[in-house]
Enzyme design. Structure first.
Site, PDB file in Angstrom:
ATOM      1  N   HIS A  29      -9.911   2.666   0.054  1.00 52.32           N
ATOM      2  CA  HIS A  29      -8.490   2.299   0.066  1.00 52.32           C
ATOM      3  C   HIS A  29      -8.187   1.463  -1.175  1.00 52.32           C
ATOM      4  O   HIS A  29      -8.513   0.284  -1.235  1.00 52.32           O
ATOM      5  CB  HIS A  29      -8.188   1.504   1.335  1.00 52.32           C
ATOM      6  CG  HIS A  29      -6.733   1.242   1.563  1.00 52.32           C
ATOM      7  ND1 HIS A  29      -5.753   1.566   0.651  1.00 52.32           N
ATOM      8  CD2 HIS A  29      -6.083   0.651   2.614  1.00 52.32           C
ATOM      9  CE1 HIS A  29      -4.574   1.199   1.123  1.00 52.32           C
ATOM     10  NE2 HIS A  29      -4.749   0.659   2.317  1.00 52.32           N
ATOM     11  N   GLU A  74      -0.113   5.777  13.284  1.00 48.62           N
ATOM     12  CA  GLU A  74       0.368   6.993  12.625  1.00 48.62           C
ATOM     13  C   GLU A  74       0.137   8.243  13.464  1.00 48.62           C
ATOM     14  O   GLU A  74       0.886   9.218  13.352  1.00 48.62           O
ATOM     15  CB  GLU A  74      -0.172   7.142  11.208  1.00 48.62           C
ATOM     16  CG  GLU A  74      -1.619   7.395  11.022  1.00 48.62           C
ATOM     17  CD  GLU A  74      -1.940   7.607   9.532  1.00 48.62           C
ATOM     18  OE1 GLU A  74      -1.163   8.269   8.824  1.00 48.62           O
ATOM     19  OE2 GLU A  74      -2.988   7.099   9.086  1.00 48.62           O
ATOM     20  N   HIS A 131      -2.360   8.380   6.041  1.00 40.59           N
ATOM     21  CA  HIS A 131      -2.747   7.087   5.479  1.00 40.59           C
ATOM     22  C   HIS A 131      -4.188   6.798   5.888  1.00 40.59           C
ATOM     23  O   HIS A 131      -5.009   6.437   5.055  1.00 40.59           O
ATOM     24  CB  HIS A 131      -1.807   5.993   5.977  1.00 40.59           C
ATOM     25  CG  HIS A 131      -2.083   4.653   5.387  1.00 40.59           C
ATOM     26  ND1 HIS A 131      -1.862   4.363   4.058  1.00 40.59           N
ATOM     27  CD2 HIS A 131      -2.587   3.514   5.941  1.00 40.59           C
ATOM     28  CE1 HIS A 131      -2.202   3.105   3.813  1.00 40.59           C
ATOM     29  NE2 HIS A 131      -2.656   2.572   4.940  1.00 40.59           N
ATOM     30  N   LYS A 185      -9.350   8.583   2.403  1.00 40.36           N
ATOM     31  CA  LYS A 185      -9.929   7.233   2.293  1.00 40.36           C
ATOM     32  C   LYS A 185     -11.346   7.209   2.837  1.00 40.36           C
ATOM     33  O   LYS A 185     -12.116   6.304   2.518  1.00 40.36           O
ATOM     34  CB  LYS A 185      -9.047   6.221   3.027  1.00 40.36           C
ATOM     35  CG  LYS A 185      -7.707   5.957   2.375  1.00 40.36           C
ATOM     36  CD  LYS A 185      -6.928   4.878   3.136  1.00 40.36           C
ATOM     37  CE  LYS A 185      -5.565   4.592   2.496  1.00 40.36           C
ATOM     38  NZ  LYS A 185      -4.608   5.700   2.684  1.00 40.36           N
ATOM     39  N   PHE A 237       1.235  -3.419   4.176  1.00 45.76           N
ATOM     40  CA  PHE A 237       1.531  -4.758   4.656  1.00 45.76           C
ATOM     41  C   PHE A 237       2.986  -5.111   4.324  1.00 45.76           C
ATOM     42  O   PHE A 237       3.500  -4.752   3.273  1.00 45.76           O
ATOM     43  CB  PHE A 237       0.603  -5.787   4.003  1.00 45.76           C
ATOM     44  CG  PHE A 237      -0.783  -5.820   4.603  1.00 45.76           C
ATOM     45  CD1 PHE A 237      -1.131  -5.032   5.686  1.00 45.76           C
ATOM     46  CD2 PHE A 237      -1.749  -6.662   4.076  1.00 45.76           C
ATOM     47  CE1 PHE A 237      -2.395  -5.080   6.236  1.00 45.76           C
ATOM     48  CE2 PHE A 237      -3.027  -6.720   4.614  1.00 45.76           C
ATOM     49  CZ  PHE A 237      -3.351  -5.929   5.695  1.00 45.76           C
ATOM     50  N   CYS A 287       0.801  -1.226   0.000  1.00 48.33           N
ATOM     51  CA  CYS A 287       0.000   0.000   0.000  1.00 48.33           C
ATOM     52  C   CYS A 287       0.829   1.268   0.000  1.00 48.33           C
ATOM     53  O   CYS A 287       0.263   2.361   0.000  1.00 48.33           O
ATOM     54  CB  CYS A 287      -0.952  -0.010   1.191  1.00 48.33           C
ATOM     55  SG  CYS A 287      -2.146  -1.373   1.107  1.00 48.33           S
TER      56      CYS A 287
END
Length: 418
Positions: A342, A316, A305, A337, A401, A165
């Site tokens: 996403h 974060e 993110h 998002k 990931f 991502c």
């Protein structure tokens, strides 16, 4: 290195103008899945694009040859090239390159073709004679870069970056390096993913990463909200034209932003897990700001993110506090998002586009659906409504990931440096 062209194909409207309209108005493009029957899955919502390739000028041959993600990448590239005003015919093709990011490649094409060659999964020994003639292109994501290169006439380096991502940030960072090292003068770069398929939904269902809020798809994506329960899968692409600042100035190009700093780190910890301290993301932010020669208190806006999982949002939040100190509490933060879902490897580039447009308009897009703030996420997450705000320096971050953490700093070229 500066952005002189932007092309976006995202949920809620095709093209950067429709994209910015959606964000600035705080509208959401999440809905119940229509691409296939999702009733067998735990999560049945997604952020889909209403996209008819033929209506956007793709020939039957191109539609047959390309996976949906490749089509989205080429469409965004066309818009970026037109927006840049650059005479591509006048650029030495060997001095022009392409870098495209993608997390899952031609997922939709592979899923569809497996159903065909296996007769809906009934055949153990598949019959390859029923497959699309260009099936090999679906197996190698490098075909995305090749398609974009053919579209723009680039004969320089052509690369696909696949780092989960963070692919959409990392591909742009790599493109900057290619120009900086002197290999190319112009880079067409960005990312594309079209993962809304049964196999992808099944994978995220298995680890309960996606939301099960199927009865309220419009409000299902809730980054930093105390009631969030997973992210909403999306699709899309964003592509940029990058060139060296002085070259852009000489031709009178419109400059959206300078890519002032970039860094990526890995937590070497867990395939899907994140430490709550946010150390690796904080380090990426510090290094990116150092490359930009900007202090932490110069950041005007953080494009987070913000996936909408408790693990990520808290991770974060800690990273912003670690890297920016007290300035983190004074800095607007938001997650788009909440509106466009996403889109895995594509979202980093889509968020870079949002960051550049936020600088263009001096408007911070909101975090939609943020009604009940998580007390552990105690920063200014710009809930519900866009905010007018002087935005000269933007920090955009990504988390993927495998432990990937990336940060990019966009700034006005005429900024003062430390």
């Amino acid at each position: 290195m500066v952005i002189t062209g932007i092309g976006v194909t995202a949920p809620g409207g095709i093209g950067r103008k429709n994209f910015w309209s959606l964000l600035s108005e705080g509208r959401t493009a999440t809905r119940g899945i229509t691409f296939f029957d999702p009733s067998q899955f735990r999560s049945q919502v997604a952020a889909e694009i209403d996209f008819d390739p033929e209506a956007h000028g793709f020939s039957p041959h191109e539609i047959r040859r390309m996976d949906r993600a490749a089509l989205l990448a080429v469409l965004s590239a066309r818009e970026a090239v037109a927006d840049s005003g650059l005479d591509f015919a006048g650029v030495d093709p060997h001095r022009m390159g392409v870098t495209i990011g993608s997390a899952v490649g031609a997922t939709m094409g592979l899923d569809q073709e497996y159903r065909v060659v296996s007769d809906g999964g009934r055949l153990d020994l598949v019959d390859h004679h029923y497959a699309v003639p260009h099936l090999y292109n679906h197996f190698v994501p490098s075909s995305f870069a090749a398609e974009v290169a053919w579209e723009v006439g680039a004969e320089g380096p052509a690369t696909v970056v696949s780092t989960g991502c963070t692919s959409g940030i990392d591909s742009v960072g790599h493109a900057v390096d290619v120009i900086r090292e002197g290999t190319a003068d112009v880079m067409v770069t960005g990312a594309s993913d079209a993962p809304i398929s049964p196999i992808t939904m099944a994978c995220f269902d298995a680890i309960k990463a996606t939301t099960a809020r199927n009865d309220d798809a419009e409000h299902a994506s809730r980054p930093f909200d105390g009631t969030r329960n997973g992210f909403v899968l999306g699709e899309g692409s964003a592509v940029f034209v990058l060139e060296e600042l002085e070259s852009a100035r000489r031709r009178g190009a419109h400059i959206y932003a300078e890519i002032a700093g970039y860094a990526s780190r890995c937590n070497a910890f867990h395939m899907t897990g994140l430490r709550p301290d946010g150390n690796e993301m904080a380090e990426a932010i510090r290094v990116a700001l150092g490359e930009a020669r900007l202090p932490a208190d110069s950041v005007d806006y953080i494009n987070a993110h913000g996936s909408g999982t408790k693990q990520n949002d808290r991770h974060e939040t800690a990273a912003f506090k670690k890297s920016l100190g007290d300035h983190a509490y004074r800095t607007p933060v938001s997650s788009i998002k909440s509106m466009v879902g996403h889109s895995l490897g594509a979202i980093g580039s889509i968020e870079i586009a949002a960051s550049a447009l936020a600088m263009e308009h001096h408007v911070v897009p909101p975090t939609a659906n943020l009604h009940t703030p998580d007390p552990e996420c105690d920063l200014d997450y710009v809930p519900l409504t866009a905010r007018e705000h002087r935005t000269d320096t933007v920090l955009s971050v990504g988390s993927g990931f495998g432990g990937f953490q990336s940060a990019m700093v966009l700034a006005r070229p005429d900024r003062s440096v430390a």
